[in-house]
Design an enzyme around this catalytic site. Structure first.
Site, PDB file in Angstrom:
ATOM      1  N   GLU A  77     -13.313 110.395 -18.716  1.00  0.00           N
ATOM      2  CA  GLU A  77     -13.861 111.724 -18.978  1.00  0.00           C
ATOM      3  C   GLU A  77     -12.865 112.866 -18.795  1.00  0.00           C
ATOM      4  OE1 GLU A  77     -16.582 112.726 -20.198  1.00  0.00           O
ATOM      5  OE2 GLU A  77     -18.084 111.185 -19.968  1.00  0.00           O
ATOM      6  N   SER A 337     -63.073  94.436  21.705  1.00  0.00           N
ATOM      7  CA  SER A 337     -62.776  94.036  23.090  1.00  0.00           C
ATOM      8  C   SER A 337     -61.382  94.431  23.549  1.00  0.00           C
ATOM      9  CB  SER A 337     -62.920  92.512  23.220  1.00  0.00           C
ATOM     10  OG  SER A 337     -64.244  92.107  22.943  1.00  0.00           O
TER      11      SER A 337
END
Length: 687
Positions: A77, A337
């Site tokens: 690029e 419980s």
């Protein structure tokens, strides 16, 4: 000389004019919003959130990107990125010459700086005026950003198809991994995509993506970024055919924390991403096996540090039939419980019971409340240890009547839990069997306190800068239970019957099943971790046959297996009374009925000396010879057993006075228990 001077003056005027043109460019806002990141304890990505326009734009640093990808990017690029001032004059000239000679541009003249300018401004560059504006903006940016910052801006903003922006979002979407380590083929594809992100999307146009990728590979080979062998191997790799979903771990926790701190761009949590992923998979698999509409929640914490390591809020976030959007770790449910261990701990703390004390499991009524055991059977005379391990209801209610329901609720709150009672209701005996609203997080706090010797366990999900191995005592508050009582509870729970194919004694655990088979629970801990598991339907509908031991306990043991080798439970504290039922002091051999102990308040023992709150000088702080503390009780039925901080210290068969020599100065909780199990307590300070 005059001509030379005029020429230099013209150059200077042009330069000043050029600088003025650049400096008077419209300012560009370089502060681009990025996705909020939720990271685990090691910095691994748990989840990211899209920015306001629905785009995935994840922040990224240069050191978080594969170096080969960066070399490929600059090679393809912008070869002169580190030397030009934002516009590559040579590249522009080459592109213009190509346009004149061949009618098309084979290699563009746009620099990375120009692309960043276009991405930041959103201006069109299809016409000459737009291109000139882009170059002007690039030159303006170059004067304000260092080259690394410019490159980082490109890595954050470059488009990769759909709503993907930035190399990090693209790498996660196309390859399912961070861009820190990429293959040559992956790096080349990420270089090629931003040039035409929609036309080269690999899930829609795989051939176009492959051709573009291979051109980048060839350029990288020609520029010496990779060699011919590496280029050939990279061309043989397939391009991805599907876009992967964004990372989404601990969805409920991360969404809640995002709402709590919406401006915090990066949040580091205490969670472990690998463990979280394993437990989410476990929850999906086991819920599907149990049945339709059933969900599951799992919470794992390091009880020493108070850090949440994994939090699974539901079995499947996207399963509407299981209401996967509901965070069940914080939903109020009946705990069944699971509160019984605290009841027994209070009885141990008060000196009303010992693990080997005998207690009756027979049909009983408590002021109109008639509890029954889960199997509707009764065991007769059992030890307190057996009563808790078998989760018998009648003994638990008997002890709760003795220690007090309000006191139980108060101790739960000391742990940091928030038990919810019916409006305007006072705690009744049904609280001990699940008649109160509790969340999984509440219960993990309670069991974390048991694991910590009765000390409250502060729980957090956000990572601190430096996490202590144990939370500071100043943050812990009043104890939930004294250390000896908590250890007795843990030793009993470690011997509870384990689910099939699981080893007993590796961890202390308790199961619970709420009324009507609506909730199945399993809570447990070893020397390092505390884990809670809930199974049920989020809408509260019953699930026939849903029992804690069968549905939740196997998952609890599976979670501990995935945590690695078990850490031993804490050793026994000093001063414990180890004895069989027959060898216990008479007041402890059999637990007295709470109703009987309240039937004759006049005869209950009362500590006559020392009085509550007294400061007693025994010479312990001055180094003088230690003196014995006189203990005196009135009323009650002998023999009497005296306790100091829960440990028996003196037994007097007949006398109502006794002497005891403390080990050191400080506060001490004294208790006396008579032959019927009735007791009185005071707290004094000895110096």
């Amino acid at each position: 000389m005059v001509a030379l001077g005029c020429g230099l003056l013209c150059i200077l005027i042009l330069r000043v004019g050029f600088d003025h043109l650049i400096e008077t460019s419209e300012p560009i806002d370089t502060s681009v919003p990025t996705s909020m990141l939720m990271l685990d304890r090691e910095g691994r990505l748990l989840r990211a959130f899209t920015v306001e326009d629905g785009r995935w734009r994840l922040p990224v640093r240069l050191d978080e990107v594969d170096p080969t990808y960066l070399r490929m990017l600059l090679s393809y690029e912008d070869r002169r990125f580190h030397t030009h001032a934002g516009v590559d004059v040579w590249a522009l000239g080459r592109a213009g010459l190509q346009r004149i000679t061949s009618g098309r541009i084979r290699s563009g003249g746009s620099t990375l700086s120009m692309q960043v300018a276009r991405l930041l401004t959103g201006a069109s560059t299809r016409d000459p005026r737009g291109k000139i504006a882009q170059m002007r903006a690039a030159l303006w940016l170059e004067r304000r950003l260092e080259k690394p910052a410019m490159l980082q801006a490109y890595l954050t903003l470059a488009p990769y198809g759909g709503n993907l922006e930035g190399v990090r979002a693209a790498s996660l979407a196309w390859f399912g991994k961070e861009p820190r380590r990429l293959t040559h083929a992956e790096a080349a594809l990420l270089v090629a995509l931003p040039q035409a992100p929609e036309a080269r999307r690999p899930d829609r146009h795989p051939q176009a993506a492959r051709r573009a990728r291979d051109r980048v590979l060839e350029r990288a080979r020609l520029d010496g970024v990779i060699d011919a062998v590496e280029a050939a191997a990279a061309r043989a790799e397939p391009v991805p055919s599907t876009r992967r979903p964004a990372p989404l771990l601990a969805a409920h926790v991360t969404d809640r924390l995002r709402r709590e701190a919406p401006r915090r761009a990066v949040q580091r949590l205490t969670l472990d991403a690998a463990l979280q992923a394993r437990l989410e998979a476990l929850a999906r698999e086991r819920s599907a096996r149990i049945g339709p509409r059933v969900s599951m929640a799992i919470l794992v914490a390091d009880h020493g540090r108070g850090e949440v390591l994994a939090s699974v809020g539901s079995s499947d976030l996207f399963d509407a039939s299981r209401q996967g959007h509901v965070e069940m770790t914080r939903a109020l449910r009946s705990p069944g419980s699971t509160l019984k261990p605290v009841i027994y701990g209070l009885a141990f703390e008060d000196g009303r019971a010992h693990p080997e004390s005998l207690i009756e499991d027979r049909p009983s009524a408590f002021s109109g409340y008639v509890p029954a055991n889960f199997d509707l059977d009764f065991q007769g005379t059992v030890t307190v240890r057996q009563a808790l391990q078998w989760s018998l209801n009648i003994p638990a209610v008997k002890l709760l009547e003795t220690v007090g329901s309000a006191r139980l609720v108060a101790r739960l709150r000391r742990a940091g839990a928030n038990p919810v009672l019916p409006e305007l209701a006072t705690p009744g005996l049904a609280v001990g069997l699940g008649g109160v609203g509790m969340s999984l997080r509440d219960l993990v706090l309670v069991y974390g306190a048991l694991a910590q010797g009765g000390r409250p366990m502060p729980l957090r999900e956000r990572a601190a800068a430096v996490a202590p191995r144990r939370a500071p005592e100043a943050l812990r508050g009043a104890p939930v239970l004294d250390e000896r009582a908590a250890w007795f509870v843990g030793s009993i729970l470690a011997g509870a019957p384990a689910p099939r194919h699981s080893a007993t004694g590796t961890l202390a655990f308790k199961t619970g099943t709420s009324y009507g088979y609506r909730d199945a629970w399993a809570l447990g801990y070893d020397g390092r971790h505390v884990v809670g598991v809930w199974v049920g339907r989020p809408d509260g509908a019953p699930v026939p046959g849903l029992i804690g031991l069968d549905a939740a306990a196997p998952i609890l043991f599976e979670v501990f297996a995935r945590l690695g080798p078990s850490t031993p439970l804490s050793p026994a504290p000093p001063g414990l009374l180890h004895a069989s039922s027959a060898d216990l002091p008479p007041p402890l051999r059999r637990v007295q009925d709470g109703r009987q102990s309240r039937s004759s308040p006049v005869d209950r023992p009362e500590i006559a000396y020392p009085p509550a709150g007294a400061r007693i000088d025994l010479g312990l702080t001055t180094g003088e010879a230690r003196l014995s503390l006189l203990l005196r009780v009135r009323q009650g039925v002998p023999p009497f057993v005296w306790y100091a901080d829960g440990a028996p210290v003196v037994r007097e068969p007949f006398a109502r006075t006794a002497e005891w020599t403390p080990a050191g100065p400080g506060y001490v909780r004294l208790a006396v228990v008579d032959a019927r199990g009735q007791a009185d307590r005071v707290t004094v300070f000895i110096e």
